[in-house]
Design a protein around this motif. Structure first.
Motif, PDB file in Angstrom:
ATOM      1  N   ASN A 154       0.953  -1.302  -0.127  1.00 29.77           N
ATOM      2  CA  ASN A 154      -0.116   0.275  -0.158  1.00 29.77           C
ATOM      3  C   ASN A 154       0.915   1.406  -0.104  1.00 29.77           C
ATOM      4  O   ASN A 154       0.675   2.152   0.659  1.00 29.77           O
ATOM      5  CB  ASN A 154      -1.049   0.071   1.295  1.00 29.77           C
ATOM      6  CG  ASN A 154      -1.931  -0.993   1.188  1.00 29.77           C
ATOM      7  OD1 ASN A 154      -2.580  -1.361  -0.054  1.00 29.77           O
ATOM      8  ND2 ASN A 154      -2.018  -1.792   2.338  1.00 29.77           N
ATOM      9  N   VAL A 155       1.854   1.333  -0.953  1.00 27.49           N
ATOM     10  CA  VAL A 155       2.616   2.482  -1.039  1.00 27.49           C
ATOM     11  C   VAL A 155       2.822   2.905  -2.383  1.00 27.49           C
ATOM     12  O   VAL A 155       2.793   2.058  -3.418  1.00 27.49           O
ATOM     13  CB  VAL A 155       4.086   1.902  -0.435  1.00 27.49           C
ATOM     14  CG1 VAL A 155       5.217   3.068  -0.711  1.00 27.49           C
ATOM     15  CG2 VAL A 155       4.139   1.484   0.783  1.00 27.49           C
ATOM     16  N   MET A 156       2.572   4.271  -2.576  1.00 28.47           N
ATOM     17  CA  MET A 156       2.469   4.773  -3.912  1.00 28.47           C
ATOM     18  C   MET A 156       3.877   6.086  -3.703  1.00 28.47           C
ATOM     19  O   MET A 156       3.723   6.789  -2.904  1.00 28.47           O
ATOM     20  CB  MET A 156       1.325   5.729  -4.218  1.00 28.47           C
ATOM     21  CG  MET A 156       1.565   6.548  -5.399  1.00 28.47           C
ATOM     22  SD  MET A 156       0.228   7.981  -5.369  1.00 28.47           S
ATOM     23  CE  MET A 156      -1.230   6.985  -6.321  1.00 28.47           C
ATOM     24  N   THR A 157       4.702   5.887  -4.687  1.00 26.32           N
ATOM     25  CA  THR A 157       5.760   6.633  -5.020  1.00 26.32           C
ATOM     26  C   THR A 157       5.476   7.487  -6.202  1.00 26.32           C
ATOM     27  O   THR A 157       4.825   6.859  -7.088  1.00 26.32           O
ATOM     28  CB  THR A 157       6.927   6.116  -4.828  1.00 26.32           C
ATOM     29  OG1 THR A 157       7.186   5.088  -6.010  1.00 26.32           O
ATOM     30  CG2 THR A 157       7.487   5.311  -3.613  1.00 26.32           C
ATOM     31  N   TRP A 158       6.032   8.836  -5.933  1.00 24.55           N
ATOM     32  CA  TRP A 158       5.964   9.451  -7.442  1.00 24.55           C
ATOM     33  C   TRP A 158       6.874  10.333  -7.480  1.00 24.55           C
ATOM     34  O   TRP A 158       7.738  10.774  -6.458  1.00 24.55           O
ATOM     35  CB  TRP A 158       4.483  10.425  -7.252  1.00 24.55           C
ATOM     36  CG  TRP A 158       4.573  11.395  -6.131  1.00 24.55           C
ATOM     37  CD1 TRP A 158       3.960  11.017  -4.756  1.00 24.55           C
ATOM     38  CD2 TRP A 158       5.042  12.766  -6.155  1.00 24.55           C
ATOM     39  NE1 TRP A 158       4.173  12.161  -3.691  1.00 24.55           N
ATOM     40  CE2 TRP A 158       4.769  13.143  -4.611  1.00 24.55           C
ATOM     41  CE3 TRP A 158       5.659  13.376  -6.985  1.00 24.55           C
ATOM     42  CZ2 TRP A 158       5.175  14.535  -4.270  1.00 24.55           C
ATOM     43  CZ3 TRP A 158       5.957  14.797  -6.502  1.00 24.55           C
ATOM     44  CH2 TRP A 158       5.646  15.332  -5.146  1.00 24.55           C
ATOM     45  N   GLN A 159       7.270  10.779  -8.824  1.00 25.16           N
ATOM     46  CA  GLN A 159       8.481  11.678  -9.346  1.00 25.16           C
ATOM     47  C   GLN A 159       8.177  12.408 -10.516  1.00 25.16           C
ATOM     48  O   GLN A 159       7.587  11.905 -11.230  1.00 25.16           O
ATOM     49  CB  GLN A 159       9.560  10.756  -9.378  1.00 25.16           C
ATOM     50  CG  GLN A 159      10.918  11.324 -10.035  1.00 25.16           C
ATOM     51  CD  GLN A 159      11.615  12.132  -9.041  1.00 25.16           C
ATOM     52  OE1 GLN A 159      11.941  11.450  -7.891  1.00 25.16           O
ATOM     53  NE2 GLN A 159      12.057  13.437  -9.367  1.00 25.16           N
ATOM     54  N   THR A 160       8.567  13.826 -10.464  1.00 25.98           N
ATOM     55  CA  THR A 160       7.967  14.390 -11.477  1.00 25.98           C
ATOM     56  C   THR A 160       9.117  14.155 -12.552  1.00 25.98           C
ATOM     57  O   THR A 160      10.184  13.978 -12.335  1.00 25.98           O
ATOM     58  CB  THR A 160       8.139  16.117 -11.059  1.00 25.98           C
ATOM     59  OG1 THR A 160       9.409  16.418 -10.570  1.00 25.98           O
ATOM     60  CG2 THR A 160       7.146  16.600 -10.433  1.00 25.98           C
ATOM     61  N   ARG A 161       8.573  14.043 -13.856  1.00 22.88           N
ATOM     62  CA  ARG A 161       9.282  13.928 -14.877  1.00 22.88           C
ATOM     63  C   ARG A 161       9.492  15.051 -15.812  1.00 22.88           C
ATOM     64  O   ARG A 161      10.346  15.074 -16.725  1.00 22.88           O
ATOM     65  CB  ARG A 161       8.888  12.569 -15.853  1.00 22.88           C
ATOM     66  CG  ARG A 161       8.709  11.231 -15.140  1.00 22.88           C
ATOM     67  CD  ARG A 161      10.192  10.856 -14.602  1.00 22.88           C
ATOM     68  NE  ARG A 161      10.343   9.539 -13.959  1.00 22.88           N
ATOM     69  CZ  ARG A 161      11.268   9.650 -13.235  1.00 22.88           C
ATOM     70  NH1 ARG A 161      12.305  10.378 -12.972  1.00 22.88           N
ATOM     71  NH2 ARG A 161      11.494   8.372 -12.322  1.00 22.88           N
ATOM     72  N   ILE A 162       8.364  15.736 -15.725  1.00 25.67           N
ATOM     73  CA  ILE A 162       8.176  17.182 -16.589  1.00 25.67           C
ATOM     74  C   ILE A 162       8.133  18.255 -15.450  1.00 25.67           C
ATOM     75  O   ILE A 162       6.995  17.977 -14.564  1.00 25.67           O
ATOM     76  CB  ILE A 162       7.273  17.195 -17.603  1.00 25.67           C
ATOM     77  CG1 ILE A 162       7.504  16.067 -18.807  1.00 25.67           C
ATOM     78  CG2 ILE A 162       6.995  18.598 -18.242  1.00 25.67           C
ATOM     79  CD1 ILE A 162       6.727  15.873 -19.968  1.00 25.67           C
ATOM     80  N   GLY A 163       8.531  19.281 -15.303  1.00 27.56           N
ATOM     81  CA  GLY A 163       8.688  20.272 -14.569  1.00 27.56           C
ATOM     82  C   GLY A 163       9.459  20.003 -13.340  1.00 27.56           C
ATOM     83  O   GLY A 163      10.651  19.499 -13.566  1.00 27.56           O
ATOM     84  N   PRO A 164       9.411  20.828 -12.482  1.00 28.06           N
ATOM     85  CA  PRO A 164      10.534  21.000 -11.364  1.00 28.06           C
ATOM     86  C   PRO A 164      10.698  19.714 -10.498  1.00 28.06           C
ATOM     87  O   PRO A 164       9.748  18.757 -10.580  1.00 28.06           O
ATOM     88  CB  PRO A 164      10.111  21.923 -10.162  1.00 28.06           C
ATOM     89  CG  PRO A 164       8.461  22.092 -10.723  1.00 28.06           C
ATOM     90  CD  PRO A 164       8.422  21.872 -11.930  1.00 28.06           C
ATOM     91  N   ASP A 165      11.934  19.273  -9.969  1.00 22.25           N
ATOM     92  CA  ASP A 165      12.365  18.037  -9.493  1.00 22.25           C
ATOM     93  C   ASP A 165      11.918  17.916  -8.395  1.00 22.25           C
ATOM     94  O   ASP A 165      12.086  18.621  -6.949  1.00 22.25           O
ATOM     95  CB  ASP A 165      13.811  17.955  -9.366  1.00 22.25           C
ATOM     96  CG  ASP A 165      14.223  16.567  -9.164  1.00 22.25           C
ATOM     97  OD1 ASP A 165      13.512  15.749  -9.079  1.00 22.25           O
ATOM     98  OD2 ASP A 165      15.323  16.363  -8.509  1.00 22.25           O
TER      99      ASP A 165
END
Length: 145
Positions: free
Chosen positions: A69-80
């Protein structure tokens, strides 16, 4: 990188919170500054975010560890920017949502404006806390329908 961690307890089962967390179209209802959100593929979400009076487009890659039950996210377009949402069952009807947000203070200032230094950290902390409270209200209200 700076890291902020917050949590909130929600009066719904893990599965219900997990479902809402994965519906991009509801993000503007609980994420301050998000004007529009939509799925942009299997693991991507497109966000139009208010950045100091102008719209900034972000594309976020989402990776699930569903068994945990873990969701990780990272921007790929836009600020880091990056983060993690972890859903922990308290009991059958209650869930703890833990949020972790990783950011570079300079990137936040350059991309979104606002204060610097300690004032920026306090503003981000308030914003994340508010987002979690709005998520709780949304999920619990949907559960009573």
């Amino acid at each position: 990188m700076s890291t902020l961690e917050e949590h909130i307890d929600i009066s719904v089962p893990v599965e219900r919170a997990w479902d809402v967390l994965h519906r991009a179209e509801v993000y503007p209802r609980f994420l301050n500054g998000v004007r529009e959100a939509r799925a942009a593929g299997e693991r991507r979400t497109h966000l139009d975010v208010d950045a100091g009076g102008r719209t900034q487009e972000l594309e976020v890659e989402i990776v699930d560890r569903e068994m945990e039950n873990v969701m990780t996210w990272q921007t790929r377009i836009g600020p880091d920017l990056a983060g993690t949402f972890s859903l922990l069952p308290i009991d059958r009807e209650h869930t703890r949502l833990q949020a972790r947000f990783e950011y570079d203070p300079g990137t936040i200032k350059d991309s979104f404006g606002g204060p610097q230094g300690f004032a920026q950290a306090v503003a981000i902390e308030r914003g994340v806390r508010s987002d979690l409270e709005q998520f709780k209200e949304l999920v619990e209200a949907e559960a009573t329908r």
